[in-house]
Design a protein around this motif. Structure first.
Motif, PDB file in Angstrom:
ATOM      1  N   SER A 104      -0.852  -8.245   9.763  1.00 30.45           N
ATOM      2  CA  SER A 104      -0.372  -9.503   8.566  1.00 30.45           C
ATOM      3  C   SER A 104      -0.806  -8.703   7.642  1.00 30.45           C
ATOM      4  O   SER A 104       0.693  -9.243   6.263  1.00 30.45           O
ATOM      5  CB  SER A 104      -1.916  -9.997   8.688  1.00 30.45           C
ATOM      6  OG  SER A 104      -2.857  -9.741   8.653  1.00 30.45           O
ATOM      7  N   GLU A 105      -0.479  -7.347   7.861  1.00 31.59           N
ATOM      8  CA  GLU A 105      -0.957  -6.901   5.860  1.00 31.59           C
ATOM      9  C   GLU A 105       0.541  -6.377   5.491  1.00 31.59           C
ATOM     10  O   GLU A 105       0.949  -6.521   4.090  1.00 31.59           O
ATOM     11  CB  GLU A 105      -1.857  -5.866   5.699  1.00 31.59           C
ATOM     12  CG  GLU A 105      -3.380  -6.345   5.146  1.00 31.59           C
ATOM     13  CD  GLU A 105      -4.319  -5.504   5.453  1.00 31.59           C
ATOM     14  OE1 GLU A 105      -5.513  -5.565   5.617  1.00 31.59           O
ATOM     15  OE2 GLU A 105      -4.013  -4.003   6.048  1.00 31.59           O
ATOM     16  N   MET A 106       1.165  -6.872   6.252  1.00 34.31           N
ATOM     17  CA  MET A 106       2.161  -6.241   5.883  1.00 34.31           C
ATOM     18  C   MET A 106       4.112  -7.320   6.097  1.00 34.31           C
ATOM     19  O   MET A 106       4.702  -7.302   5.318  1.00 34.31           O
ATOM     20  CB  MET A 106       3.580  -5.763   7.572  1.00 34.31           C
ATOM     21  CG  MET A 106       2.492  -4.200   8.055  1.00 34.31           C
ATOM     22  SD  MET A 106       3.174  -3.270   7.559  1.00 34.31           S
ATOM     23  CE  MET A 106       2.032  -2.731   6.850  1.00 34.31           C
ATOM     24  N   PHE A 107       3.368  -8.024   5.603  1.00 31.03           N
ATOM     25  CA  PHE A 107       4.173 -10.051   5.788  1.00 31.03           C
ATOM     26  C   PHE A 107       3.744  -9.717   4.429  1.00 31.03           C
ATOM     27  O   PHE A 107       2.459 -10.054   3.749  1.00 31.03           O
ATOM     28  CB  PHE A 107       3.616 -11.119   6.470  1.00 31.03           C
ATOM     29  CG  PHE A 107       3.998 -10.592   8.149  1.00 31.03           C
ATOM     30  CD1 PHE A 107       5.180 -11.030   8.032  1.00 31.03           C
ATOM     31  CD2 PHE A 107       3.957  -9.946   9.026  1.00 31.03           C
ATOM     32  CE1 PHE A 107       6.038 -10.267   9.005  1.00 31.03           C
ATOM     33  CE2 PHE A 107       4.082 -10.108   9.972  1.00 31.03           C
ATOM     34  CZ  PHE A 107       5.124 -10.080  10.304  1.00 31.03           C
ATOM     35  N   GLY A 108       4.650 -11.031   3.171  1.00 28.62           N
ATOM     36  CA  GLY A 108       4.319 -11.636   2.176  1.00 28.62           C
ATOM     37  C   GLY A 108       4.321 -12.608   1.683  1.00 28.62           C
ATOM     38  O   GLY A 108       4.475 -13.325   0.738  1.00 28.62           O
TER      39      GLY A 108
END
Lengths: 331, 290
Positions: free
Chosen positions: B107-111
């Motif tokens: 989830s931390e890869m998405f903006g």
């Protein structure tokens, strides 16, 4: 930045959950603790004396009673021998019959006193001679210099190995393809993966300095050398990751790299200065010589900058050579 | 096509792994409307995965035109992936991380705002294993974890590669419900499978692909009407013996035979039989789905 830190956190989390990686992370600290206990015992194992060939036979025989002796020709030969890694006390007989005890300056006080006592013992036997001391100027044990610098180099390279093994894990689990369908950019992936290769050596180097009690070492210089040397380890880590299909191949490739590391370090430590030119091509030589001299307190900031430039330039060439392979291997 | 906004448009797509005339995908064209479930059906090696990989950017676009969410995949920015979700067939998760850690990291890869990992794990029945390392998951659990991960960014376009492969009937049913629910919310779904039953149940339209070429695109119903033969299976008693016949409801002679049986004999059971999508696939492509 958030993605970079996430990748770094994941790598750390994953590394500490894998026995092999945990061992790699802790190895430099374990070795340092061993070295900490080892350094005094090495110095205390036995007495060694380098004696001038021109000394009286009786004096030579007296020293042979207390330890191992080596006969050398003249003051320069004695000083060169005393300057080597092991602890050895040089003794020279002056023309007036008096003795000069030559030390590096980093020997245990008891070793120096022993030489003095042997010579005093000869005095009580009737051969009265004046004894003077000559200190070459070293402030730190040679074992500590080479021990600490090699452990630091090991910590740096193992940081690269952690990167390599994490990339192998990504390849084995095919998680790179899952990341490829997120907004994460390849550069972010590379930068995120690289962080561990810089942070881990820095933490470990500070721990090594603290454990070995190297209070006189310039921490700023050590950190600059560590960070610049880590660039090499990071590049090798990526290469190891993209060239290896599994952990076993990865470790085999790393062993191959260790040949260059050993050659560079041993060359920097052992070869006479005029032969060092044959190692200039290796960025690891500049790391080795830099670290040795930083720990021995015999380097200036100007030299640190010079060594760092060499390291960055040579590593840059290695990177350009393998850039395509690394990029291809990460898709 | 069902009409409406085109979320995926593929025109004259070709792809060769060896950069020669041996194409893994050739002359493939289709479009998918917003909120549609589009099934891409074919046997192994037919070109399904190659097409999907081009659509999600894992393979470069060599020849043809592909737009995803209005963006040309050749020129699209990484931010396009904020609106795309991909459920891979192979369970490509971090085995040393727990289920919830896998989703949190991803989830931390998405903006864009992302879903709560625990909520997603609960949706796929993995709430009890949320804090267990993925390396300890069974194959089916890993499949569900990958499926849950693909929903983390609430994708507008959802690529599902064999989402029910290796799952038990209960879990398959759960996954199908989630897919239907997402469709209701307006998600466009590209479903790659060789499971005709799943395709038949879920897809608004399907494309049959063999040897890299599309041989038919339509709704499962239209394909059945166009290519299927309606049959009736009759079990009856004649001269004291139990007999069984399957008769066409199209052929005049067989229709007459059915009437005879109903009048003369004692009919015990009678069931209409439609051709399955699998039978139609074989009829159109001449190949079996394996």
């Amino acid at each position: 930045m958030r993605r970079l830190l996430s990748i770094f956190r994941r790598d750390v989390k994953s590394s500490v959950r894998e026995f092999l990686l945990l061992y790699i992370i802790l190895a430099p600290i374990v070795v340092t603790i061993g070295l900490r206990f080892f350094i005094p015992s090495v110095n205390a194992i036995s007495l060694q004396f380098a004696l001038d060939k021109g000394m009286e036979e009786a004096a030579v025989q007296e020293f042979e009673k207390y330890g191992r002796t080596e006969l050398l020709d003249g003051r320069t030969a004695l000083e060169n021998r005393v300057n080597k890694v092991d602890d050895i006390i040089g003794v020279l007989q002056k023309e007036d019959g008096g003795y000069v005890v030559i030390t590096q300056g980093n020997e245990k006080e008891s070793a120096k006193l022993m030489a003095y006592q042997i010579l005093s013992g000869m005095k009580s036997q009737g051969a009265e001679r004046a004894v003077t001391f000559s200190d070459i100027g070293a402030k730190i044990s040679s074992v500590a210099v080479y021990g600490a610098s090699s452990v630091i180099l090991m910590a740096i390279l193992l940081g690269g190995m952690v990167i390599g093994l994490n990339i192998i894990e990504e390849k084995e689990d095919m998680t790179i393809s899952a990341l490829s369908v997120t907004p994460m950019r390849r550069l972010e992936f590379i930068a995120g993966k690289s962080i561990v290769g810089f942070v881990l050596p820095v933490i470990e180097v500070l721990a090594v300095i603290w454990i070995l009690g190297l209070r006189d070492v310039n921490v700023g210089m050590v950190l600059v050398m560590t960070l610049s040397s880590s660039i090499i380890a990071v590049i090798f880590g990526f290469l190891m990751g993209v060239l290896s299909s599994n952990q076993i191949t990865g470790i085999a490739n790393m062993k191959f790299l260790l040949i260059f590391v050993s050659a560079s370090y041993i060359g920097a430590a052992v070869l006479p200065a005029d032969k060092h030119i044959f190692l200039y091509w290796s960025p690891l030589y500049w790391s080795s010589i830099g670290l040795i001299r930083v720990i021995a307190n015999t380097i200036t900031w100007a030299q640190i900058v010079q060594y760092t430039v060499w390291i960055i330039a040579l590593t840059g060439l290695v990177f350009l050579l393998f850039k395509g392979k690394i990029q291809k291997g990460l898709t | 096509m069902t009409g409406g906004i085109e979320m995926i448009k593929v025109r004259d797509l070709y792809h060769s792994y060896n950069n020669n005339e041996q194409y893994a995908v050739k002359n493939v064209s289709f479009e998918i409307a917003k909120g549609e479930i589009f099934g891409f059906l074919g046997p192994s090696g037919a070109g399904k995965s190659t097409t999907q990989k081009i659509l999600i950017g894992l393979l470069p676009l060599q020849k043809g035109n592909v737009t995803v969410d209005g963006a040309d995949v050749r020129k699209s920015s990484r931010e396009l992936f904020d609106s795309i979700g991909v459920s891979f067939e192979r369970p490509n998760v971090y085995k040393k991380l727990t289920g919830v850690e896998n989703l949190k990291f991803y989830s931390e890869m998405f903006g864009v705002p992302t879903e709560d990992p625990l909520k997603l794990l609960k949706m796929v029945g993995l709430e009890d294993a949320a804090h267990k390392k993925a390396g300890e998951y069974s194959k089916g659990m890993l499949q569900r974890l990958v499926f849950a991960r693909s929903m983390i960014n609430n994708p507008k376009i959802w690529f599902l590669d064999e989402p029910t492969s290796g799952l038990d009937p209960n879990t398959t049913s759960m996954i199908k419900s989630i897919i239907r629910e997402k469709q209701k919310q307006g998600t466009t779904i590209f479903l790659t499978t060789h499971n005709m039953h799943i395709a038949e149940e879920l897809c608004d339209r399907v494309a049959f692909i063999t040897n890299g070429e599309i041989s038919a695109i339509d709704s499962p119903r239209s394909l059945k009407l166009s290519f299927g033969e309606r049959l009736v299976a009759v079990e009856y008693i004649e001269d004291g013996k139990s007999k069984k016949e399957t008769l066409s409801m199209v052929d005049a002679g067989q229709k007459q035979r059915l009437n005879d049986l109903i009048t003369r004999c004692k009919v015990e059971t009678m069931h209409t039989q439609e051709a399955t999508l699998e039978e139609i696939f074989i009829k159109i492509t001449g190949k079996e789905l394996k």
